[in-house]
Design an enzyme around this catalytic site. Structure first.
Site, PDB file in Angstrom:
ATOM      1  N   GLU A 178       0.847  -1.196   0.000  1.00 43.27           N
ATOM      2  CA  GLU A 178       0.000   0.000   0.000  1.00 43.27           C
ATOM      3  C   GLU A 178       0.878   1.238   0.000  1.00 43.27           C
ATOM      4  O   GLU A 178       2.104   1.142  -0.090  1.00 43.27           O
ATOM      5  CB  GLU A 178      -0.933  -0.006   1.219  1.00 43.27           C
ATOM      6  CG  GLU A 178      -0.192  -0.025   2.544  1.00 43.27           C
ATOM      7  CD  GLU A 178      -1.115  -0.031   3.763  1.00 43.27           C
ATOM      8  OE1 GLU A 178      -2.268   0.416   3.678  1.00 43.27           O
ATOM      9  OE2 GLU A 178      -0.635  -0.465   4.832  1.00 43.27           O
ATOM     10  N   LEU A 202      -3.449  -1.595   5.957  1.00 39.76           N
ATOM     11  CA  LEU A 202      -4.588  -1.048   6.694  1.00 39.76           C
ATOM     12  C   LEU A 202      -5.799  -1.119   5.751  1.00 39.76           C
ATOM     13  O   LEU A 202      -5.698  -0.701   4.594  1.00 39.76           O
ATOM     14  CB  LEU A 202      -4.323   0.416   7.071  1.00 39.76           C
ATOM     15  CG  LEU A 202      -5.472   1.035   7.863  1.00 39.76           C
ATOM     16  CD1 LEU A 202      -5.438   0.544   9.313  1.00 39.76           C
ATOM     17  CD2 LEU A 202      -5.407   2.545   7.835  1.00 39.76           C
TER      18      LEU A 202
HETATM   19  N1  PMP Z   1      -3.053   2.814   4.540  1.00 40.26           N
HETATM   20  C1  PMP Z   1      -2.375   3.550   5.442  1.00 40.26           C
HETATM   21  C2  PMP Z   1      -1.042   3.050   5.899  1.00 40.26           C
HETATM   22  C3  PMP Z   1      -2.909   4.763   5.917  1.00 40.26           C
HETATM   23  O1  PMP Z   1      -2.232   5.491   6.823  1.00 40.26           O
HETATM   24  C4  PMP Z   1      -4.143   5.206   5.414  1.00 40.26           C
HETATM   25  C5  PMP Z   1      -4.721   6.523   5.878  1.00 40.26           C
HETATM   26  N2  PMP Z   1      -5.283   6.410   7.125  1.00 40.26           N
HETATM   27  C6  PMP Z   1      -4.826   4.411   4.485  1.00 40.26           C
HETATM   28  C7  PMP Z   1      -4.250   3.224   4.071  1.00 40.26           C
HETATM   29  C8  PMP Z   1      -6.158   4.829   3.936  1.00 40.26           C
HETATM   30  O2  PMP Z   1      -7.154   4.651   4.899  1.00 40.26           O
HETATM   31  P1  PMP Z   1      -8.471   5.543   4.905  1.00 40.26           P
HETATM   32  O3  PMP Z   1      -9.099   5.394   3.557  1.00 40.26           O
HETATM   33  O4  PMP Z   1      -9.291   4.971   5.989  1.00 40.26           O
HETATM   34  O5  PMP Z   1      -8.039   6.946   5.158  1.00 40.26           O
END
Ligand code: PMP
Length: 284
Positions: A178, A202
C-alpha cells in the site's frame, strides 16, 4: 479564535488540555487513532471509522470507552465548536499513563484526545495525478492495526518527498502492499486489483467505499496481491485515502520506472465516490 479539543469524553478549550509525560502513547506509541474527513460541516463515514477504531482497540486489548453514539456526538461537537466546514477530525486513544514499563496492563484507563482542522478536499492532485516513489515496506507485520507507531510510514513519506513525489508506494519482497498513508489499486484490462485486507495493510475506509462502488457498477475486481512487475505493467494506478479520496498516479520511480495515463476507470470511480460523499454529507 479559541480552539477546542477532545479530552476523554468532553470537548474543552485547548489551553486546558494536558498530556502526562508518562502517557504510554508518548513513550511507546501505545495507542490507536482515526482520521475522518468533514465535508460541508458533516463528518463522512463516522460509523465505519468507529468500527475500525473498535477493531484496533480490540486487537491491542485496549479498553474502549465509547459507544458508537458518543463517538459520533463528540466528533460533531469538535466540528461545531471549531466551526469546521471542510476539514478533518483526528481522534486518538492511548493506553493512558503509568510508570514506564513495557508490560501493559489490560485494565489500564485509556486517554482519548482529538482535534479538528480545516482542510480543503484535494483537487489538483485528483485532476492531474501524482508522482509516486516505489520503495521497500519496512513496517511491522500488524499494519491492519491503525496504531500510533508510524515510523515506517513517515520514513517512506520523507523519502518520497526527497524524490519530489507526493506518496511512497511500498512493496515487501516484490509484492505491492500500500502507500505510506493510502491504499493502492491497479487496473489492467478493465479489471481492478488491490491487496487483500490482511495484516500487511490497513483496510482503508476509502478502499472499502471504492470496493462497494466497484461492486455496484459490476466491474471486475480482485482482492489479490500483485507484484511490482504487475504494477509496472498496469493500465491505470490510483491511491485511496480519507484525505486524498481517489488520486491517480501518473508516474512511479524508485524500484520501477513507469508512466501512466489517467484512465476511464479511475475517472468513473472518482465521480461515483464524489456522488456518495455528496449524498451522505448533504452536499448540493
Ligand atoms: N493505509 C495507510 C497506511 C494509511 O495510513 C491510510 C490513511 N489512514 C490508508 C491506508 C487509507 O485509509 P483511509 O481510507 O481509511 O483513510
Amino acid at each position: 479564535m479559541q480552539e477546542y479539543v477532545l479530552y476523554n469524553d468532553a470537548v474543552i478549550n485547548r489551553e486546558n488540555a494536558a498530556i502526562d509525560m508518562e502517557d504510554r502513547g508518548y513513550l511507546f506509541g501505545d495507542g490507536i487513532y482515526e482520521v475522518m474527513f468533514v465535508y460541508n460541516g458533516r463528518p463522512f463515514a463516522v460509523q465505519e471509522h468507529f468500527t475500525r477504531f473498535q477493531n484496533s482497540a480490540r486487537k491491542l486489548e485496549m479498553n474502549q470507552p465509547f459507544t458508537n453514539g458518543q463517538f459520533a456526538e463528540l466528533t460533531n461537537e469538535l466540528i461545531e465548536k471549531n466551526n469546521i466546514i471542510n476539514g478533518i477530525v483526528y481522534i486518538q486513544m492511548t493506553r493512558g499513563k503509568g510508570p514506564r514499563n513495557h508490560l501493559y496492563e489490560r485494565d489500564a484507563e485509556a486517554i482519548v484526545t482529538g482535534f479538528a482542522r480545516e482542510m480543503n478536499p484535494p483537487k489538483e492532485a485528483q485532476v492531474k495525478g501524482i508522482r509516486a516513489l516505489l520503495t521497500e515496506d519496512i513496517r511491522w507485520l500488524r499494519c491492519d492495526i491503525k496504531s500510533l507507531n508510524l515510523l515506517g510510514n513517515t520514513m517512506a513519506k520523507r523519502k518520497a518527498a526527497d524524490y519530489s513525489c507526493a506518496e511512497a508506494l511500498m512493496h515487501r519482497d516484490g509484492i505491492c502492499t500500500e502507500g505510506s498513508s493510502s491504499n493502492l489499486f491497479i487496473v489492467k484490462n478493465n479489471v481492478l486489483q488491490t491487496h487483500p485486507a490482511n495484516h500487511y495493510i490497513l483496510n482503508g475506509i476509502t478502499r472499502q467505499f471504492v470496493l462497494d462502488i466497484v461492486k455496484e457498477l459490476k466491474l471486475n475486481v480482485r482482492e489479490e496481491a500483485f507484484t511490482i512487475e504487475e504494477l509496472a505493467g498496469a493500465d491505470e494506478v490510483f491511491i485511496t485515502s480519507t484525505t486524498m479520496e481517489i488520486t491517480p498516479v501518473v508516474s512511479i520511480e524508485g524500484d520501477i520506472a513507469s508512466e501512466y495515463k489517467i484512465g476511464k476507470v479511475t475517472r468513473l470511480l472518482q465521480e461515483k465516490l464524489k456522488e456518495k460523499i455528496g449524498a451522505l454529507c448533504h452536499m448540493k
